[in-house]
Write a protein that holds these residues in place. Structure first.
Motif, PDB file in Angstrom:
ATOM      1  N   MET A   8       0.830  -1.200   0.000  1.00 44.96           N
ATOM      2  CA  MET A   8       0.000   0.000   0.000  1.00 44.96           C
ATOM      3  C   MET A   8       0.863   1.248   0.000  1.00 44.96           C
ATOM      4  O   MET A   8       0.594   2.214  -0.716  1.00 44.96           O
TER       5      MET A   8
ATOM      6  N   GLU B 280       3.820   1.585  -1.243  1.00 42.72           N
ATOM      7  CA  GLU B 280       4.408   1.775  -2.575  1.00 42.72           C
ATOM      8  C   GLU B 280       3.357   2.248  -3.575  1.00 42.72           C
ATOM      9  O   GLU B 280       3.622   3.099  -4.420  1.00 42.72           O
ATOM     10  N   ILE B 281       2.138   1.719  -3.439  1.00 38.18           N
ATOM     11  CA  ILE B 281       1.066   2.138  -4.357  1.00 38.18           C
ATOM     12  C   ILE B 281       0.782   3.624  -4.175  1.00 38.18           C
ATOM     13  O   ILE B 281       0.738   4.384  -5.137  1.00 38.18           O
ATOM     14  N   LEU B 282       0.642   4.048  -2.915  1.00 38.86           N
ATOM     15  CA  LEU B 282       0.330   5.463  -2.655  1.00 38.86           C
ATOM     16  C   LEU B 282       1.439   6.371  -3.172  1.00 38.86           C
ATOM     17  O   LEU B 282       1.190   7.446  -3.711  1.00 38.86           O
TER      18      LEU B 282
END
Lengths: 414, 414
Positions: B291, B293-295
Motif C-alpha cells: 500500500m 508503494e502504491i500510494l
C-alpha cells in the motif's frame, strides 16, 4: 574488447570473446511435445484410439498434433542450420541430458520453451559453457529466456549473428544452495520426469529414499551435522515449503544480518532477477481489480479527485507497480517472497515484510514433509531441523547471449 | 421464538430451540499436543533423550511441555464441567473421531484450535448436530472458530449459558463437492494423519490407491462417467491444484453461467464466508508494504497531496481493503481465488478476475497429479479430465452457537 561485463572482463578466456567464439560441438536439448508425451503414456493405443482417449479427457488430438509439428519444425531447422555451418550436433530429450553429453558440447542449445531452457541451465555449472534457447512454439509460450521470437522463424539469422560475433554475453545470476543438517544426501525427485510416468508409478521415484530411510527413524541418531552444496544452481527461483500444496509451512528465516524470524506461510520463494518475471512475479503482481478497489477507497478516504479515473489510469498505476517487481537478471541479490504469509488475525499487520531483497538467505525447516525445489524441477527433502543457505556468487552465473541489432535491451531498477 | 435465522425457522425442531436445548451426551474431540505427537513419534526415547532430540532440531522441550499442560488443563476442565452438569462425555483424539461416536452424541465439542474444529466439522453432516469449540491455548492461537477466548478460562460460564439457552444458533455455510468422471472413488488421504507417521511411512497412506490403480493404467477404459458427492463438507475452503506445491496447475473454470475459462495458476481456492478470514484472506490481503508503494506511485502520477501520509493513513487504507475481503459466514455464496494466476507475460492484464464471488463453481482438471483438498485435511485425487462441482446448500450448513451477552457480533458486506 571482450563482450563480457566488467566484473567478468578479467576472467573471460580469449576463445570466448564474441569475435573468437567458434563452437565445434553443439548439444541440442529438445522438448518432449504433449503429443509425444501422450504416445509414451499410452504405447498400447493406436492413433485412432489415442484420439478417442484424448477426446474423452476433453483434449483435441488434432491441436496436439498441430503444435507437435510446429515444435518439430523448429527443432529440425535449428539442427540443420548448425550442421550446415559445419558444427557437429547431438539432439537429446531430457532423459539423455547427461553430464557426458554436456561436457562434450562447446555450447548448449534448447528447442522448446522456458521449461526446457531451465532444465538445461540447471545442469550447466561451468560458467564458460554458453546456453542459447530457441522458442519452438512462439504461438503458445512467451519464452522469456529464449532468443526473441523472430528467431524461431529466422533461425539462420540467429546462428549467423552468433558465429560472426554479433552478440554480447549476458550473465544471469543463479542461486547456490547449501544444505546443513542430517539426511541431506537423499537423491532428489525430478518433478518433470514424474509427470512422464503413469500416476500409479510416481511413488517409485521415491523408492531410493524409502530404501535409505533407516537412519531417519530416529532423527536423533547423533551423527554430526553435515553440509552439502547442491549439484544444481537455480536460474529462476528456489521454493521451500511443505510438499503438499494445501499444508501450512513453518520455518525460521534469516536475511543477511537479521536472524531467527519464525514464519507460517504457503512456502518461501527466493528468486533471481531472471525469476522476477516468473513465479515471484505472479505471486506479487497487483491486479487491476485490486488497484481499482484501492483507488476507490483512497478517494472515499481523502475526497481527492483523480482527473482520469478511467481504466487507463488504473492500468498505468498497476503497470508501474508491477514493473517495480522486475529486477535485472545480472544483479547479485535475491528477491524473496513469503507466500500467503499467515497473520494470526485479520487486520493485524505482519512484523516481517513478506517481500524484499537479500544477498544471503538462511532458512531453517520447521516442516514435517517439506521440499526445496529448484526452478520447479528438482525437489530435495527439507524436513524439520534442516537448514538451507542461499547465496549468489559471480562464478555461478549462467553465460547466455544477447544478439546485437535487436531492440531487446531493457533497463531495470537495481 | 426459535433462535434460528428465518431461513431455518421453518425447519428448526422444537428440541433445538435454545430454551429447550438439553444435550445428554457430548463428544469431546481433543487435539494431540505437539508434545504428545513427539512422544508418539519417538516411543523408543526416554524423556531426557526426547529433550535432547528436540534440542538437536532446535525445539525447546520445556516450551512444548508448558503448552501441553495449558491444553490439557482446558480439556480436563471442559470435560469435568459437562460431567458436573450431569452430561455424559467421551473424550477422543482424531483417530477415534468415528461416525458411531458422532452419532452417539447430541453435540460435539472440541478442545484445541481451529484445526481441531475444522476436523470435527468435516464429519458432521447432520444440520441438527451442533458443534462448539473451546480454544485450548489462547496464548498461541486466535481460534476464530472457537468460542471467545475468555471462555477458555471461564468454561463454566460458557456451559451455563449453553444449558440455560442464553445463545443463538449460527449456521455456517459449507461447500458441497460433487466429483464427475473416472476414478473418483479412490479413498482420500488424511493430510493430518500423514503428519503423525514417520516420513518413511507416509506413502503407505496411499497404498489403498496403489492397489486399486489397475483401472487407471488406461484412463480410456471406456467406463461411463460417474458422479460422486463427497462424504465431507468444506467449512473453510476447497483447494484444487497439483499436489506438489512447486508445480503449475492447469484447469478449466466455470462460474455460474460463465464456462470453460482455461487457467494456469498455483491452485484454485473456493472459500466460504467462514474461510474468508483464513487461507483466502492470507492470499488476497494487501500488505502495508504494498500500500505504501502504491500510494507513492499514485502521488507521483497525480501530484495529489494526502494530508496525513503517515503510517496511520497507510494502515487505514490497508485495513479497509482487507476488511472488504471478509464475508458473512452465513451467506450462501463462495469467494474464489485463482492463486498466483499465470499471466503469459508481465504487464499484460489477465482476462479473468483472479478473485470474485459465485454461487456455483465448476472446475475441470487439466492436471497430472492433482488433489482436491477439503479444509486442508482430506485430499482427494483430481486428475486430468475429472470435473468438480462446488455448491452451497442451506441444508449443509453447520450448526454452531453464539453465546449471548458477548460483544462478538460483527457486521459484514454481503
Amino acid at each position: 574488447m571482450c563482450g563480457c561485463k566488467r566484473r567478468y572482463a578479467m576472467t573471460c578466456p580469449p576463445q570466448l570473446e564474441p569475435a573468437n567464439f567458434k563452437p565445434q560441438k553443439v548439444l541440442i536439448l529438445t522438448k518432449l511435445s504433449r503429443y509425444e508425451f501422450e504416445k509414451r503414456r499410452h504405447p498400447e493405443l493406436t492413433e485412432r484410439q489415442l484420439e478417442k482417449c484424448l477426446r474423452m479427457r476433453g483434449s483435441d488430438y488434432n491441436i496436439l498434433l498441430y503444435h507437435h509439428y510446429i515444435h518439430k519444425g523448429v527443432e529440425n531447422t535449428v539442427n540443420s542450420v548448425f550442421t550446415a555451418a559445419g558444427i557437429e550436433t547431438r539432439v537429446v530429450y531430457r532423459f539423455d541430458y547427461s553430464d557426458p553429453n554436456i561436457e562434450w558440447a562447446d555450447a548448449i542449445v534448447t528447442t522448446g520453451g522456458d521449461g526446457t531452457y531451465l532444465l538445461a541451465a540447471s545442469r550447466i555449472l561451468d560458467r564458460n559453457k554458453p546456453l542459447i534457447g530457441f522458442n519452438s512454439d512462439p504461438t503458445r509460450s512467451k519464452g522469456q529466456l529464449c532468443l526473441p521470437q523472430k528467431y524461431s522463424v529466422d533461425v539462420k539469422e540467429a546462428v549467423e549473428k552468433l558465429l560472426k560475433g554479433k552478440f554480447r554475453w549476458t550473465f544471469r545470476s543463479r542461486i547456490r544452495v547449501t544444505l546443513i543438517g542430517e539426511n541431506i544426501f537423499k537423491p532428489p525427485v525430478e518433478l518433470h520426469d514424474q509427470q512422464l510416468r503413469y500416476h500409479e508409478y510416481r511413488y517409485l521415484d521415491l523408492e531410493p529414499q524409502l530404501h535409505t530411510l533407516q537412519k531417519d527413524i530416529s532423527p536423533c541418531s547423533g551423527i554430526g551435522v553435515a553440509r552439502r552444496v547442491l549439484p544444481v544452481l537455480a536460474l529462476n527461483e528456489v521454493f521451500i515449503g511443505e510438499c503438499v500444496s494445501a499444508r501450512v509451512s513453518y520455518m525460521e528465516l534469516g536475511f543477511d544480518d537479521v536472524k531467527g524470524i519464525k514464519q507460517k506461510c504457503s512456502g518461501f520463494i527466493a528468486s533471481t532477477g531472471t525469476g522476477s518475471t516468473s513465479w515471484t512475479y505472479n505471486i506479487n503482481k497487483l491486479t487491476e481489480q485490486n488497484m481499482e478497489e484501492i483507488l476507490t477507497i483512497v478517494k472515499e478516504e481523502t475526497g481527492f479527485k483523480i482527473q482520469d479515473t478511467d481504466q487507463y489510469f488504473v492500468s498505468k498505476i498497476t503497470e508501474k507497480f508491477n514493473q517495480m517487481l522486475i529486477t535485472d537478471p545480472e544483479v547479485s541479490k535475491m528477491v524473496y517472497t513469503i507466500r500467503d504469509q499467515l497473520v494470526s488475525s485479520p487486520m493485524r499487520s505482519e512484523c516481517v515484510k513478506p517481500r524484499g531483497f537479500a544477498k544471503t538467505i538462511s532458512v531453517k525447516s520447521r516442516c514435517f514433509d517439506a521440499s526445496l525445489v529448484i526452478d520447479g524441477g528438482l525437489s530435495f527433502t527439507f524436513n524439520d531441523g534442516t537448514r538451507a543457505l542461499l547465496e549468489i556468487h559471480d562464478e555461478d552465473a549462467l553465460r547466455t547471449v544477447t544478439l546485437l541489432g535487436d531492440s531487446t535491451e531493457v533497463s531495470f531498477k537495481h
